[in-house]
Design an enzyme around this catalytic site. Structure first.
Site, PDB file in Angstrom:
ATOM      1  CG  ASN A   1      -2.060   0.947   1.132  1.00  0.00           C
ATOM      2  OD1 ASN A   1      -2.452   1.366   0.038  1.00  0.00           O
ATOM      3  ND2 ASN A   1      -2.587   1.370   2.263  1.00  0.00           N
TER       4      ASN A   1
ATOM      5  CG  ASP B   1       4.120  -9.962   3.850  1.00  0.00           C
ATOM      6  OD1 ASP B   1       3.857  -9.755   5.053  1.00  0.00           O
ATOM      7  OD2 ASP B   1       3.262 -10.181   2.976  1.00  0.00           O
TER       8      ASP B   1
ATOM      9  CB  SER C   1      -7.360   2.243  15.945  1.00  0.00           C
ATOM     10  OG  SER C   1      -8.513   2.933  15.556  1.00  0.00           O
TER      11      SER C   1
ATOM     12  CE1 TYR D   1      -7.276  -1.137  10.983  1.00  0.00           C
ATOM     13  CE2 TYR D   1      -9.209  -0.061  11.920  1.00  0.00           C
ATOM     14  CZ  TYR D   1      -7.850  -0.088  11.689  1.00  0.00           C
ATOM     15  OH  TYR D   1      -7.063   0.912  12.177  1.00  0.00           O
TER      16      TYR D   1
ATOM     17  CE  LYS E   1      -4.754  -1.391  13.753  1.00  0.00           C
ATOM     18  NZ  LYS E   1      -3.307  -1.481  13.513  1.00  0.00           N
TER      19      LYS E   1
ATOM     20  CG  ASN F   1     -10.311  10.064  12.529  1.00  0.00           C
ATOM     21  OD1 ASN F   1     -10.542   9.584  13.633  1.00  0.00           O
ATOM     22  ND2 ASN F   1     -11.086   9.836  11.485  1.00  0.00           N
TER      23      ASN F   1
ATOM     24  CG  LEU G   1     -13.637  14.100   5.604  1.00  0.00           C
ATOM     25  CD1 LEU G   1     -14.836  14.072   4.680  1.00  0.00           C
ATOM     26  CD2 LEU G   1     -14.012  14.708   6.960  1.00  0.00           C
TER      27      LEU G   1
END
Ligand code: UFG
Length: 336
Positions: free
Chosen positions: A35, A58, A125, A150, A154, A180, A201
Site C-alpha cells: 500500500n 512481508d 486505534s 479490522y 486491533k 484520525n 475524509l
C-alpha cells in the site's frame, strides 16, 4: 538507536521515519509495498538527506522477516505499522485482515525475543472504544465489541502484546491509540497515497478539490451533533509521528510505569465534517463540491480524545492546528 520500522514507506510510517532521523535515531524500514511505493524513500531522502536501509519484506513471512534482523544487528526497538487498515475491505475479506494483522504482530514479537529487541510501539486505534459513553474518551474507557474485522484485529493485537510482554520480562510495549491522522509533511515531499477511491475524509476532500472526484458526499447530517454531521479528533500526521519517538525513548530510558502502556494520541478537539469542509475552503480558497448523503454503515457518531495522559506522562502534545494541517494536505495533493 537502531529502530526497525515496519510499514515504514506507508503514510504514518514515512512521517515517523523522518522524525526518527531528525531526533538522531537510525531507522531501518521493512515494507512489502502493498500500500505504498518505493519512491517514498526519495521523499524521506529529500527531507533528511539520509538514505534509509530498506527491505522489501512481508513481516507475515517469519523467515524473511528474521533475515532482516540478521542483516541489521543491534535493532533495539520496533515500531510496527505494517497492517491492513481499510474498515470496509475488512468486512469483505476478513481472513486477509486476520492473517496480515495477527501474523504480523506475532512475528514481530517472536523476532524481538529471538534477536533481543526490547521495545515495541504498536499502532492501535480509537476504534477500540466504539461509541464511548463519555467524551472526551480516556484510556480507561471500556473496550467495546468491534464493529469490523479490522477493529477486531486491533483489539486482539493489544491482547497478544499484553500476554507476550507479561510472559517475558525483557519485553516492553507502548500501544498508541490513534485518533484520525490527517495532513502531510510541511515539505510536501511525503504524504498519504491512497490507492483507488479514497475511503477517508481528507483524501476525498483534496481529490474533489483537485477535480479528481466529482463530488464529496457527507455521510449523514442527522446525527446528534451541533451541525448534524459526525465528529472526529483529527490529528496532524507529523504530530502523531512524534509521539512514536517519545514512546521509544520512554521505554529505552526505563521511564515506563508498567511494561505495557496505552496512550491516546489525539488533539482533544472534536471537529465535524461540515467544519472540515468550511475550514478547507477557507484555508485554500477552493470551493468544494459536496452533497449530503445517507449515513455510512458502522460510523461512530462522535469521538474525541482525552489526551492528558500522553500530554503529562509521555511529554507529547499535538502542536499543529487544523488550518495548518489542511493546508499541508492540499499542498501535498497539488504535487501529485
Ligand atoms: N466521511 C464523509 N464522507 C467521506 C468520507 C468520510 O462524510 O467521503 C465522514 C465519515 O462519515 C466520518 C468522517 O468523515 O464521520 C471521518 O471518516 P474517515 O473515513 O476519514 O475516518 P473514520 O473515523 O471512519 O475511520 C478512521 C480510520 C479507521 C479507524 C477509525 C476509528 O480510517 O482506520 O478512524 O478509529 F478504524
Amino acid at each position: 538507536m537502531k529502530i526497525l520500522v515496519t510499514g515504514g514507506t506507508g503514510y504514518i510510517g514515512s512521517h515517523t521515519v523522518v522524525e526518527l532521523i531528525e531526533a538522531g535515531h537510525e531507522p531501518v524500514i521493512v515494507d512489502n509495498l502493498s500500500n505504498s511505493k518505493e519512491s517514498v524513500l526519495d521523499g524521506i531522502y529529500g527531507i533528511t538527506g539520509r538514505k534509509v536501509p530498506f527491505y522489501n519484506v512481508d513481516c507475515t513471512d517469519l523467515e524473511a522477516f528474521g533475515s532482516v534482523f540478521e542483516a541489521e544487528p543491534g535493532i533495539k526497538a520496533i515500531i510496527h505499522f505494517a497492517a491492513s487498515k481499510a474498515v470496509g475491505e475488512s468486512v469483505k475479506e476478513p481472513l486477509k485482515y486476520y492473517r496480515n494483522n495477527l501474523t504480523g504482530i506475532i512475528n514481530v514479537l517472536e523476532c524481538m525475543k529471538r534477536y533481543g529487541a526490547s521495545s515495541l510501539v504498536f499502532s492501535s486505534s480509537c476504534t477500540v472504544y466504539g461509541q464511548p459513553e463519555e467524551l472526551p474518551v480516556t484510556e480507561e474507557a471500556p473496550i467495546q465489541p468491534a464493529l469490523s474485522p479490522y477493529g477486531n484485529t486491533k483489539q486482539i493485537c493489544e491482547e497478544i502484546i499484553r500476554d507476550t510482554v507479561s510472559s517475558c520480562n525483557t519485553l516492553h510495549a507502548v500501544m498508541l491509540r490513534y485518533f484520525n491522522p490527517i495532513g502531510a509533511h510541511e515539505s510536501a515531499l511525503i504524504g498519504e497515497l491512497p490507492l483507488g477511491v479514497p475511503q477517508n475524509l481528507i483524501p476525498y476532500v483534496t481529490q474533489t478539490a483537485a477535480g479528481i472526484r466529482e463530488c464529496l458526499t457527507v455521510f449523514g447530517n442527522d446525527y446528534d451533533t451541533p451541525d448534524g454531521s459526525c465528529i472526529r479528533d483529527y490529528i496532524n500526521v507529523t504530530d502523531l509521528a512524534k509521539a512514536h519517538i517519545k514512546a521509544v525513548e520512554r521505554m529505552e530510558s526505563g521511564k515506563q510505569k508498567q511494561n505495557v502502556e496505552v496512550f491516546n494520541i489525539g488533539t482533544g478537539v472534536g471537529t465535524s465534517v461540515f467544519e472540515i469542509i468550511k475550514t478547507f475552503e477557507d484555508v485554500t480558497g477552493v470551493k468544494l463540491n459536496y452533497k449530503v448523503g445517507p449515513r455510512r454503515e458502522g460510523d461512530i457518531e462522535k469521538v474525541w480524545a482525552d489526551a492528558s495522559y500522553a500530554n503529562n506522562e509521555l511529554g507529547w502534545k499535538a502542536e499543529k492546528d487544523m488550518r495548518e494541517t489542511l493546508a499541508s494536505a492540499w499542498k501535498w495533493q497539488t504535487t501529485l
